[in-house]
Write a protein that holds these residues in place. Structure first.
Motif, PDB file in Angstrom:
ATOM      1  N   UNK A 137       0.831  -1.204   0.000  1.00 13.78           N
ATOM      2  CA  UNK A 137       0.000   0.000   0.000  1.00 13.78           C
ATOM      3  C   UNK A 137       0.871   1.261   0.000  1.00 13.78           C
ATOM      4  N   UNK A 138       1.952   1.240   0.772  1.00 17.37           N
ATOM      5  CA  UNK A 138       2.870   2.390   0.815  1.00 17.37           C
ATOM      6  C   UNK A 138       3.540   2.587  -0.545  1.00 17.37           C
ATOM      7  N   UNK A 139       4.030   1.502  -1.165  1.00 18.62           N
ATOM      8  CA  UNK A 139       4.711   1.613  -2.461  1.00 18.62           C
ATOM      9  C   UNK A 139       3.768   2.134  -3.536  1.00 18.62           C
ATOM     10  N   UNK A 140       2.510   1.702  -3.498  1.00 19.47           N
ATOM     11  CA  UNK A 140       1.535   2.160  -4.497  1.00 19.47           C
ATOM     12  C   UNK A 140       1.188   3.641  -4.342  1.00 19.47           C
ATOM     13  N   UNK A 141       1.442   4.187  -3.158  1.00 19.89           N
ATOM     14  CA  UNK A 141       1.103   5.597  -2.921  1.00 19.89           C
ATOM     15  C   UNK A 141       2.176   6.550  -3.447  1.00 19.89           C
ATOM     16  N   UNK A 142       3.363   6.011  -3.823  1.00 12.81           N
ATOM     17  CA  UNK A 142       4.457   6.861  -4.312  1.00 12.81           C
ATOM     18  C   UNK A 142       4.685   6.640  -5.805  1.00 12.81           C
ATOM     19  N   UNK A 143       5.158   7.699  -6.461  1.00  9.39           N
ATOM     20  CA  UNK A 143       5.547   7.608  -7.863  1.00  9.39           C
ATOM     21  C   UNK A 143       6.835   8.406  -8.045  1.00  9.39           C
ATOM     22  N   UNK A 178       1.064  -4.550 -10.203  1.00  9.40           N
ATOM     23  CA  UNK A 178       2.235  -3.690 -10.064  1.00  9.40           C
ATOM     24  C   UNK A 178       3.200  -3.822 -11.238  1.00  9.40           C
ATOM     25  N   UNK A 179       3.134  -4.922 -11.980  1.00  8.23           N
ATOM     26  CA  UNK A 179       3.908  -5.031 -13.224  1.00  8.23           C
ATOM     27  C   UNK A 179       3.406  -4.006 -14.230  1.00  8.23           C
ATOM     28  N   UNK A 180       2.091  -3.890 -14.339  1.00  6.27           N
ATOM     29  CA  UNK A 180       1.502  -2.890 -15.242  1.00  6.27           C
ATOM     30  C   UNK A 180       1.893  -1.472 -14.802  1.00  6.27           C
ATOM     31  N   UNK A 181       1.804  -1.217 -13.492  1.00 11.43           N
ATOM     32  CA  UNK A 181       2.121   0.110 -12.961  1.00 11.43           C
ATOM     33  C   UNK A 181       3.579   0.479 -13.205  1.00 11.43           C
ATOM     34  N   UNK A 182       4.493  -0.435 -12.886  1.00  7.60           N
ATOM     35  CA  UNK A 182       5.926  -0.152 -13.057  1.00  7.60           C
ATOM     36  C   UNK A 182       6.299  -0.005 -14.531  1.00  7.60           C
ATOM     37  N   UNK A 183       5.616  -0.738 -15.405  1.00  9.85           N
ATOM     38  CA  UNK A 183       5.876  -0.607 -16.852  1.00  9.85           C
ATOM     39  C   UNK A 183       5.452   0.764 -17.356  1.00  9.85           C
ATOM     40  N   UNK A 184       4.292   1.247 -16.892  1.00  7.18           N
ATOM     41  CA  UNK A 184       3.813   2.569 -17.301  1.00  7.18           C
ATOM     42  C   UNK A 184       4.717   3.682 -16.765  1.00  7.18           C
ATOM     43  N   UNK A 186       7.894   3.319 -16.281  1.00  7.26           N
ATOM     44  CA  UNK A 186       9.241   3.051 -16.809  1.00  7.26           C
ATOM     45  C   UNK A 186      10.246   2.813 -15.684  1.00  7.26           C
ATOM     46  N   UNK A 187       9.806   2.133 -14.634  1.00  9.81           N
ATOM     47  CA  UNK A 187      10.709   1.706 -13.558  1.00  9.81           C
ATOM     48  C   UNK A 187      11.366   0.393 -13.982  1.00  9.81           C
ATOM     49  N   UNK A 188      12.529   0.513 -14.574  1.00  8.29           N
ATOM     50  CA  UNK A 188      13.196  -0.635 -15.214  1.00  8.29           C
ATOM     51  C   UNK A 188      13.464  -1.775 -14.244  1.00  8.29           C
ATOM     52  N   UNK A 223      18.057  -3.028 -20.230  1.00  8.66           N
ATOM     53  CA  UNK A 223      19.090  -2.316 -19.461  1.00  8.66           C
ATOM     54  C   UNK A 223      18.951  -2.533 -17.954  1.00  8.66           C
ATOM     55  N   UNK A 224      18.314  -3.637 -17.561  1.00 11.78           N
ATOM     56  CA  UNK A 224      18.218  -3.974 -16.136  1.00 11.78           C
ATOM     57  C   UNK A 224      19.513  -4.666 -15.686  1.00 11.78           C
ATOM     58  N   UNK A 225      19.589  -4.972 -14.399  1.00 12.72           N
ATOM     59  CA  UNK A 225      20.812  -5.575 -13.835  1.00 12.72           C
ATOM     60  C   UNK A 225      21.077  -6.951 -14.425  1.00 12.72           C
ATOM     61  N   UNK A 226      22.348  -7.310 -14.525  1.00  9.28           N
ATOM     62  CA  UNK A 226      22.742  -8.603 -15.100  1.00  9.28           C
ATOM     63  C   UNK A 226      22.149  -9.776 -14.333  1.00  9.28           C
ATOM     64  N   UNK A 227      22.042  -9.630 -13.010  1.00  5.51           N
ATOM     65  CA  UNK A 227      21.499 -10.719 -12.200  1.00  5.51           C
ATOM     66  C   UNK A 227      20.039 -11.008 -12.567  1.00  5.51           C
ATOM     67  N   UNK A 228      19.263  -9.959 -12.841  1.00  7.43           N
ATOM     68  CA  UNK A 228      17.856 -10.138 -13.227  1.00  7.43           C
ATOM     69  C   UNK A 228      17.749 -10.709 -14.637  1.00  7.43           C
ATOM     70  N   UNK A 229      18.613 -10.249 -15.531  1.00 12.51           N
ATOM     71  CA  UNK A 229      18.614 -10.774 -16.905  1.00 12.51           C
ATOM     72  C   UNK A 229      18.963 -12.259 -16.891  1.00 12.51           C
TER      73      UNK A 229
END
Length: 473
Positions: A137-143, A178-184, A186-188, A223-229
């Motif tokens: 809930x806290x994370x969704x309240x910030x942009x 939150x995948x949709x939100x972060x994509x919109x 552009x939180x890589x 362009x995300x971190x190598x560990x995630x790729x």
């Protein structure tokens, strides 16, 4: 008695001093987060994340650190302050910070991240899961773009808590939203983290079709971190292997091994990826190199024995290995794929027989390969001929197989395919190298002091030593 009291007093004072030292270290992270918030430069956040591992161990040994931080940093009118303090048995120290910093969302979420890790390390999984809805809930309240790295970490520990309590399905809807939100936004980093968490969620429940649908509909941030790729490629390899696309699976698992940071913390991942690669290579009809099994990053004995059975074409040995190491294969989640190797064992056995005998009865083949009957043997041999495994003919009336002469390999398409595969790899490596280069922006002509240059050089050397250059690429 007085001596023992003096020793206890000295230990208590030393413990308090160490606690204060750790608190000051955390406060220096707060200053970096404040800089990141003001300058919109995520490299400051990267430095905080880099120091997160050693700090995590220190907090675990000194229980008063987090209660003191919460008591000192969070305002008195913060609604959840008392609830957070109740998570800890230790009491906060009488401490007042000398440093000045604002209570911004970056600092707030970073403290929550430290709390998450502490609850996970102390095996308080229930408390961790109870904290998750409030944290979402806290994370969704910030942009804010500067929260990208921290939110990616927080989502990982939210999902980890659910996984340890066998309740991953309950978090799926939140991850998708939150995948949709972060994509919109552009939180890589957050987007890449949530994609890998969703794929892991589906694969742990063997929802292969759901995972495949997700891969088709999303675009993973390059362009995300190598560990995630590396993690993303590993999950793609699993999906394609289950769907019988072994060539694509092989490319992805090799890319995952190469992309993974070469540090002691990634040994488990590299071991799992290498085991999957061995199985995929066997399913493709290839035999892994001997050095793969001799690497000191895990126990590959079960997979070596499977490879030995496939190479010899010994169905009896294959069954013995399968029965002996069944629990290990199931733990590695490779048992289903290894079961498919039975056909490869039979094909290899037939190939060895066709090279050894110019003419052999189907009955002898049945006995050598430990098959059920002559009828099934004839069917298997005819399928091997149709698939191009062997060059032979079957005489149905007299019940024997006759091998043809071995063709010249250069008259086939095999050399061309191998050459094409190497060209694709070289082009891919060149493209990745070009993308990873970082050039200065013409619009950002800022004067950098000598001290800042020295700090950047120290951070770069540290990254090279640890084998993780994600922050500088």
């Amino acid at each position: 008695m007085s001596e023992s009291k003096d020793v206890e007093m000295k230990d208590a004072n030393a413990s308090i001093e160490e606690t204060r030292s750790i608190i000051e270290e955390i406060e220096s992270s707060f200053n970096l987060l404040e800089k990141a918030s003001n300058t919109f430069d995520n490299r400051y956040v990267s430095k905080v994340i880099r120091d997160f591992g050693p700090l995590r161990k220190k907090i675990l040994n000194y229980e008063s650190v987090l209660p003191t931080i919460i008591n000192d940093v969070f305002p008195n009118n913060y609604k959840s302050k008392q609830d957070l303090l109740n998570l800890f048995t230790a009491q906060p120290l009488d401490y007042k910070s000398n440093k000045s910093f604002n209570f911004i969302p970056e600092i707030e979420l970073y403290i929550y991240l430290l709390i998450q890790v502490y609850l996970l390390d102390t095996n308080q999984i229930q408390q961790l899961n109870e904290l998750s809805p409030h944290l979402i809930k806290i994370m969704n309240s910030y942009n804010r773009r500067s929260l990208d790295f921290i939110q990616a970490k927080i989502w990982f520990y939210i999902s980890r808590g659910k996984e340890l309590s066998n309740d991953l399905i309950s978090i799926r809807n939140e991850l998708i939203y939150n995948l949709r939100t972060s994509s919109l936004r552009h939180d890589t980093e957050t987007t890449a983290s949530i994609i890998t968490l969703l794929l892991r969620n589906y694969l742990l429940y063997h929802d292969i079709q759901q995972a495949s649908n997700l891969v088709e509909k999303i675009q993973f941030p390059e362009n995300s971190a190598n560990s995630l790729i590396a993690r993303y490629y590993y999950y793609l390899a699993r999906i394609n292997a289950v769907q019988l696309d072994y060539s694509s699976a092989h490319e992805y698992v090799i890319a995952a091994i190469r992309k993974a940071p070469q540090t002691k913390f990634t040994n488990g991942f590299i071991q799992s990826a290498t085991k999957l690669n061995i199985v995929i290579e066997l399913l493709m009809g290839e035999i892994p190199e001997l050095k793969t099994f001799k690497s000191g990053k895990g126990n590959f004995e079960p997979y070596f024995n499977v490879t030995k059975a496939v190479k010899l074409g010994d169905l009896k040995l294959f069954k013995e290995v399968l029965n002996k190491y069944e629990s290990i294969f199931k733990k590695d989640d490779n048992y289903t794929l290894i079961l498919r190797l039975r056909q490869n064992v039979i094909k290899t056995g037939i190939r060895i027989i066709s090279l050894s005998y110019s003419k052999i009865s189907l009955k002898d083949i049945c006995i050598k390969l430990h098959l059920d009957s002559e009828e099934s043997t004839e069917y298997i041999v005819s399928k091997a001929i149709r698939d191009g495994v062997i060059e032979a003919t079957i005489n149905h009336e007299k019940g024997y197989m006759k091998s043809k002469e071995i063709l010249n390999i250069y008259s086939t398409n095999l050399p061309q395919q191998e050459f094409n595969q190497r060209i694709k790899f070289c082009l891919s490596l060149h493209n990745d190298s070009v993308k990873s280069m970082r050039f200065p922006n013409d619009n950002e002509q800022q004067k950098i002091t000598n001290k800042e240059i020295e700090n950047d050089e120290v951070e770069l050397l540290k990254a090279i030593e640890e084998g993780d250059l994600d922050d500088f690429i």
